[in-house]
Design an enzyme around this catalytic site. Structure first.
Site, PDB file in Angstrom:
ATOM      1  CG  MET A  74      -1.408   1.315   1.621  1.00  0.00           C
ATOM      2  SD  MET A  74      -2.657   1.433   2.933  1.00  0.00           S
ATOM      3  CE  MET A  74      -2.195   0.270   4.139  1.00  0.00           C
ATOM      4  N   PRO A  75       0.799   2.081  -0.997  1.00  0.00           N
ATOM      5  CG  PRO A  75       0.899   2.768  -3.215  1.00  0.00           C
ATOM      6  CD  PRO A  75       0.167   1.859  -2.291  1.00  0.00           C
TER       7      PRO A  75
END
Length: 62
Positions: A1-2
């Protein structure tokens, strides 16, 4: 997940933030192969008196 952290000088409009998160999210999806719902962007708003460039507070610049 950025997880993307963004520091901004105060004063940006809600519409500017919306446009920014759309563009950055789209880029993360394309470049990082991230899922849209996994892209998290957090804004930290800072005042001009909290930042200095070249030894001068931004609030003191013309």
């Amino acid at each position: 997940m950025p997880n993307i952290s963004v520091e901004l000088l105060s004063g940006r409009t809600l519409d500017q933030r919306r446009e920014f998160v759309t563009a950055v999210t789209d880029a993360a999806i394309e470049i990082l192969n991230a899922k849209r719902e996994a892209v998290r962007i957090v804004f930290t708003e800072i005042e001009k008196s909290d930042v200095a460039n070249g030894g001068t507070l931004v609030s003191d610049e013309n």
